[in-house]
Design a protein around this motif. Sequence first.
Motif, short mmCIF file in Angstrom:
data_model
loop_
_atom_site.label_atom_id
_atom_site.label_comp_id
_atom_site.label_asym_id
_atom_site.label_seq_id
_atom_site.Cartn_x
_atom_site.Cartn_y
_atom_site.Cartn_z
N THR A 28 7.16 -1.95 17.51
CA THR A 28 8.41 -0.76 17.70
C THR A 28 8.59 0.04 16.43
OG1 THR A 28 9.15 -2.29 19.53
CG2 THR A 28 10.42 -0.14 18.94
N ILE A 29 8.24 1.34 16.73
CA ILE A 29 8.53 2.19 15.67
C ILE A 29 9.63 3.42 16.07
CG2 ILE A 29 7.53 3.65 13.83
CD1 ILE A 29 4.77 2.33 14.32
N ILE A 30 10.77 3.36 15.24
CA ILE A 30 11.68 4.66 15.63
C ILE A 30 11.40 5.75 14.58
CG2 ILE A 30 13.93 5.09 15.64
CD1 ILE A 30 14.54 1.92 15.89
N PHE A 31 10.99 6.72 15.08
CA PHE A 31 10.99 8.15 14.32
C PHE A 31 12.19 8.92 14.46
CE2 PHE A 31 6.78 6.61 15.87
CZ PHE A 31 6.05 6.97 14.63
N PHE A 32 12.64 9.38 13.18
CA PHE A 32 14.06 10.10 13.17
C PHE A 32 13.84 11.36 12.90
CE2 PHE A 32 14.82 5.68 11.87
CZ PHE A 32 15.80 5.40 12.54
N THR A 33 14.77 12.35 13.25
CA THR A 33 14.81 13.72 13.25
C THR A 33 14.39 14.31 11.86
OG1 THR A 33 17.04 14.02 12.99
CG2 THR A 33 16.11 14.39 15.14
N ASN A 34 14.82 13.35 10.70
CA ASN A 34 14.50 13.75 9.21
C ASN A 34 12.98 13.41 8.81
OD1 ASN A 34 14.59 11.06 8.97
ND2 ASN A 34 16.13 10.97 7.33
N GLY A 35 12.11 13.02 9.75
CA GLY A 35 10.86 12.70 9.40
C GLY A 35 10.66 11.28 8.99
N GLU A 36 11.82 10.54 8.82
CA GLU A 36 11.54 9.06 8.29
C GLU A 36 11.35 8.22 9.50
OE1 GLU A 36 14.71 7.63 6.19
OE2 GLU A 36 14.93 9.12 4.79
N SER A 37 10.58 7.05 9.34
CA SER A 37 10.44 6.26 10.69
C SER A 37 10.68 4.74 10.19
CB SER A 37 9.10 6.30 10.87
OG SER A 37 8.06 5.78 9.94
N LEU A 38 10.95 3.82 11.04
CA LEU A 38 11.48 2.54 10.99
C LEU A 38 10.65 1.61 12.06
CD1 LEU A 38 13.18 0.53 9.44
CD2 LEU A 38 15.07 1.12 10.82
N MET A 39 10.22 0.38 11.29
CA MET A 39 9.73 -0.72 12.42
C MET A 39 10.81 -1.57 12.61
SD MET A 39 5.95 -2.37 12.45
CE MET A 39 5.39 -1.03 11.51
N VAL A 40 10.90 -2.15 13.95
CA VAL A 40 12.03 -2.95 14.40
C VAL A 40 11.43 -4.26 14.86
CG1 VAL A 40 13.88 -1.44 14.19
CG2 VAL A 40 12.85 -1.64 16.24
N GLN A 41 12.18 -5.08 15.02
CA GLN A 41 11.68 -6.37 15.90
C GLN A 41 11.75 -6.15 17.47
OE1 GLN A 41 13.27 -9.93 14.66
NE2 GLN A 41 12.53 -9.93 12.58
N GLU A 42 13.06 -5.28 17.82
CA GLU A 42 12.99 -5.23 19.17
C GLU A 42 12.10 -4.53 20.07
OE1 GLU A 42 16.67 -6.26 17.07
OE2 GLU A 42 15.25 -4.83 16.79
N SER A 43 11.99 -4.98 21.37
CA SER A 43 10.82 -4.41 22.17
C SER A 43 11.43 -3.06 22.60
CB SER A 43 10.54 -5.20 23.44
OG SER A 43 11.74 -5.17 24.24
#
Length: 67
Positions: A28-43
Amino acid sequence: MILLTKLDQQKILINLETVKYIESVPDTIIFFTNGESLMVQESLDAISQAVVEYQAAVFRQSATTAP
């Protein structure tokens, strides 16, 4: 804001107003409005449920504080 877990087990709060979109590929990857992204454990389903619960809590709080 919702509480999520990064891959290194670190807990983080995510401001939903800064999220552009979320993908599950299979991580699961979260993409932010500032162009950054973050991978998290939650589905994706778990995040979706957390968002619904957060929005319901905000709505309940605003309903009880309305004049």
